[in-house]
Design an enzyme around this catalytic site. Structure first.
Site, mmCIF file in Angstrom:
data_model
loop_
_atom_site.group_PDB
_atom_site.id
_atom_site.type_symbol
_atom_site.label_atom_id
_atom_site.label_comp_id
_atom_site.label_asym_id
_atom_site.label_seq_id
_atom_site.Cartn_x
_atom_site.Cartn_y
_atom_site.Cartn_z
ATOM 1 N N ASP A 313 0.842 -1.189 0.000
ATOM 2 C CA ASP A 313 0.000 0.000 0.000
ATOM 3 C C ASP A 313 0.878 1.239 0.000
ATOM 4 O O ASP A 313 1.887 1.294 0.703
ATOM 5 C CB ASP A 313 -0.900 0.025 1.240
ATOM 6 N N ASP A 350 -8.509 24.009 10.444
ATOM 7 C CA ASP A 350 -8.415 22.721 9.750
ATOM 8 C C ASP A 350 -7.475 21.810 10.537
ATOM 9 O O ASP A 350 -6.265 22.017 10.565
ATOM 10 C CB ASP A 350 -7.877 22.956 8.335
ATOM 11 N N PHE A 383 -14.724 21.616 5.760
ATOM 12 C CA PHE A 383 -14.727 20.828 4.529
ATOM 13 C C PHE A 383 -15.832 19.773 4.605
ATOM 14 O O PHE A 383 -16.045 19.157 5.642
ATOM 15 C CB PHE A 383 -13.373 20.130 4.349
ATOM 16 N N ARG A 388 -16.456 20.074 -1.078
ATOM 17 C CA ARG A 388 -15.048 19.825 -1.407
ATOM 18 C C ARG A 388 -14.193 21.078 -1.228
ATOM 19 O O ARG A 388 -13.203 21.287 -1.908
ATOM 20 C CB ARG A 388 -14.913 19.283 -2.837
ATOM 21 N N MET A 389 -14.620 21.923 -0.286
ATOM 22 C CA MET A 389 -13.885 23.150 0.028
ATOM 23 C C MET A 389 -13.956 23.403 1.523
ATOM 24 O O MET A 389 -14.833 22.902 2.209
ATOM 25 C CB MET A 389 -14.506 24.373 -0.676
ATOM 26 N N SER A 390 -13.011 24.193 2.006
ATOM 27 C CA SER A 390 -13.082 24.712 3.367
ATOM 28 C C SER A 390 -12.560 26.137 3.319
ATOM 29 O O SER A 390 -12.042 26.581 2.296
ATOM 30 C CB SER A 390 -12.230 23.866 4.324
ATOM 31 N N LYS A 401 -10.396 27.386 0.050
ATOM 32 C CA LYS A 401 -9.372 26.532 -0.571
ATOM 33 C C LYS A 401 -9.994 25.160 -0.800
ATOM 34 O O LYS A 401 -10.843 24.708 -0.019
ATOM 35 C CB LYS A 401 -8.119 26.421 0.302
ATOM 36 N N ASP A 528 -10.283 -5.679 1.638
ATOM 37 C CA ASP A 528 -8.999 -6.340 1.345
ATOM 38 C C ASP A 528 -9.086 -7.853 1.500
ATOM 39 O O ASP A 528 -8.174 -8.571 1.071
ATOM 40 C CB ASP A 528 -7.899 -5.827 2.284
#
Length: 688
Positions: A313, A350, A383, A388-390, A401, A528
């Site tokens: 991974d 954030d 967010f 899809r922003m904060s 952003k 998995d």
């Protein structure tokens, strides 16, 4: 689980091993090792020969027979000791695990809807499917899945790691292990194992060796050793018949004595590897346990040694797991300082690693310090997957952003202009494997923050070493192909699978296996499980789901994806140790042949004295020296059998050449020197 790590043995283990060495003298136990069973039978035979020699029935001096008998019994005890000391490590680990396995009071409920209706029962009475509540300070009564709640859990009793971990419902951190302790909040757990079949029970069984079965390679090697032993047995019987014939022809009264032939048989049989074979396998399992990895079978460890494809991974294995801000790139002639200030403001609340890295970069590069986020005129916009922003609303301005397309729509919807320059920067960062975050203020694009996957230090060297070993590395990632290609190139992996899905991983493993490759991989999620079940070496993370653990054939208690590389090394070390000691054991026969054969026949054929190239003192001293060496070399090699041959990251061809030189040539030279030294010593002190 880390008990005794790096130590050969402590006094308690040695004392227990000595005791077990005598317990293992039972015929049933001895029959499990055919080569050493021959030595066991030989010891009984010479004991009988000594007993009858006391009443005058003998073909050798009683003192000679007694000496050989004592050395043979010591050889058997040394072999038992080698196995017992290896098992002792597992027993010591099992004892510490048993301390964690206590019968505790469980708070059982009927369902989530009836949390208040609690029945107190013993944890030993819990069954699969039962639901229990565990609060702070209580021990988790059984293995299970968290179906409600989140809490910090102390797993040190199982993993040895003192730092608590988070366990919560949903996702890949829902599995809990019986014997761990909840140290905060509350969990509602559905039991996933029956009594006596828990993860802890399996661990105890494996480290004790109770559940250990011989691997196919061990069985194949044992068949070879048995075949060699049968050949040497037939040779010895033939030599006795030949000695009777030769004695009659020469007019000599006594042929070769049975005691001498028994000594010859024991010396020529591959007793060194026969005595240490079981210890090597147990020690390999023990080394994995010391690395905090639980192997469900010895077959898995051997497969790790033969692995030639490693599927790793990206996150946590190749990269640090979090992207970090590394550059502010302004557009439309915006000052870089202004971009950094806006990016930092939008990131103050954030708490993601990426958000914190933006704050740190602005401070380090421009000296911009964080403001008080509790200021009344600051309104932070969190967010969400939808937006899809904060960002932040501050001093009558809106700073945002986020993903390029989202910010582009945001700016255009406010009558602003989104430049082609910004698109080019975003594309360039994506092609490098980075993540672009576009920053805008009101209806104006200020620039782009370059978030970069940080490659773990030293992984390039590790992958280069693996390449030398003939192992191909493949990076598994959910990133797009461009990003994946850039990270793969920087990390130095041989190939990658981008936008990976459970089906894609499973298909790739099957394709490699059809071509004759052995594949190793790690996983922690339910998604998995299919790939883990298919892989030859499947390492499930202890923090993962129950489905992942059940699908894998190993469990990493530290939940470290990089552990897979260490597991491969341990597997290769196990195979190397077994091969090296087998080579050494068989090479030993040449020196022992030159010691004993001339001694046996020199009375019948004086010309054979020319073969006494070691110039041994007498026939008796030659036989004694060879058989004493045969016993002592077992003890001398126990530390090597337990610790393993030192592994080097070189090609299989170079490893083979080196080991043939060290253990093949060394296996011839060492006994010549040792037998001569023993001969000098026993002659000097008057034993013979």
């Amino acid at each position: 689980m880390n008990e005794n790590k790096g130590n050969f043995a402590n006094k308690k283990m040695i004392k227990r091993a000595v005791k077990d060495s005598f317990i293992k003298l039972s015929p049933k136990t001895q029959m499990e090792n055919p080569v050493m069973f021959l030595v066991y039978i030989s010891s009984i035979l010479t004991t009988v020969l000594y007993a009858v020699s006391l009443v005058g029935i003998r073909d050798s001096k009683s003192s000679f027979i007694l000496g050989i008998t004592i050395i043979l019994w010591i050889t058997v005890l040394f072999a038992n000791f080698a196995e017992a000391i290896a098992e002792g490590r597992g027993k010591a680990q099992a004892d510490s695990l048993r301390a964690a396995k206590k019968d505790v009071e469980a708070h059982k409920i009927i369902s989530l809807e009836k949390k208040d209706e609690i029945t107190k029962v013993s944890s030993a009475l819990l069954k699969k499917g039962d639901i229990v509540i565990v609060v702070a300070g209580e021990q988790v009564p059984a293995d299970g899945e968290v179906i409600d709640g989140a809490a910090s859990v102390d797993e040190s009793a199982i993993t040895g790691e003192s730092a608590p971990v988070i366990r919560e419902s949903g996702g890949d951190r829902s599995a809990v292990t019986g014997g761990t302790t909840v140290i905060s909040d509350r969990l509602i757990i559905q039991v996933t194992s029956e009594a006596g079949e828990s993860f802890l029970d399996k661990m105890i069984s494996m480290v004790e060796g109770a559940a250990r079965k011989k691997t196919p390679n061990e069985i194949a090697l044992q068949i070879l050793l048995i075949s060699l032993t049968i050949i040497f047995l037939l040779v010895t019987v033939s030599l006795y018949s030949y000695s009777i014939f030769s004695a009659n022809q020469a007019g000599v009264v006594n042929p070769i004595s049975v005691t001498s032939l028994v000594a010859l048989l024991v010396c020529l049989a591959p007793t060194t590897i026969g005595a240490l074979l079981s210890s090597i396998g147990i020690a390999g399992m023990s080394r994995l346990n010391q690395a905090n990895v639980l192997a469900m079978s010895g077959r898995a460890i051997e497969a790790a040694g033969d692995v030639d494809i490693l599927m790793l991974d990206k996150t946590g294995t190749i990269t640090l797991g979090n992207r970090e801000a590394c550059e502010f790139i302004p557009v439309n002639r915006v000052d870089e300082n202004e971009l950094a200030d806006a990016a930092q403001l939008s990131s103050l609340a954030d708490e993601t690693p990426e958000g914190r890295s933006i704050v740190v970069l602005a401070k380090e590069k421009f000296g911009i310090r964080g403001r008080n986020i509790r200021e009344s005129n600051m309104e932070f916009i969190p967010f969400t997957a939808k937006t899809r922003m904060s960002g932040v609303n501050y001093n009558n301005s809106e700073i945002r952003k986020g993903a390029a397309e989202t910010v582009k729509d945001y700016v255009i919807s406010r009558g602003g202009y989104y430049s082609k320059e910004c698109d080019e920067i975003v594309a360039r960062i994506s092609n490098k494997g980075g993540t672009p975050l576009v920053v805008a203020k009101d209806n104006k694009v200020l620039g782009v923050v370059y978030l970069k996957d940080i490659i773990k230090q030293g992984v390039q060297e590790k992958f280069a070493d693996l390449r030398k070993m003939g192992i191909k590395t493949i990076m598994i990632t959910g990133d797009n192909p461009l990003t994946a290609a850039a990270i793969a190139a920087e990390a130095g992996v041989d190939d990658f699978l981008a936008e990976a899905t459970p089906e894609g991983k499973l298909e790739m493993i099957r394709d490699f296996q059809v071509k004759g490759h052995l594949v190793a991989m790690t996983g922690d999620g339910t998604n998995d499980a299919p790939a883990l079940a298919q892989a030859d070496v499947a390492v499930a993370m202890n923090t993962g789901t129950q489905a992942a653990k059940e699908a894998g054939n190993m469990v990493d208690l530290d939940s470290s994806p990089t552990k897979l590389i260490d597991i491969v090394r341990i597997g290769k070390q196990l195979l190397m140790t077994r091969g090296s000691l087998t080579t050494f054991s068989i090479a030993n026969d040449l020196a022992k042949y030159f010691a004993i054969i001339p001694a046996l026949f020199i009375g019948l054929y004086p010309g054979l004295s020319a073969l006494n190239i070691m110039n041994l003192h007498s026939a008796e001293s030659a036989i004694f020296s060879a058989i004493i060496y045969n016993a002592l070399i077992i003890v001398a090699l126990i530390p090597l059998a337990l610790k393993g041959v030192k592994y080097r990251e070189v090609s299989a061809g170079k490893l083979l050449s080196r080991n043939l030189l060290v253990y093949g040539l060394g296996g011839i030279i060492v006994p010549f020197i040792a037998i001569k030294v023993i001969d000098v010593l026993i002659t000097a002190i008057g034993i013979v």
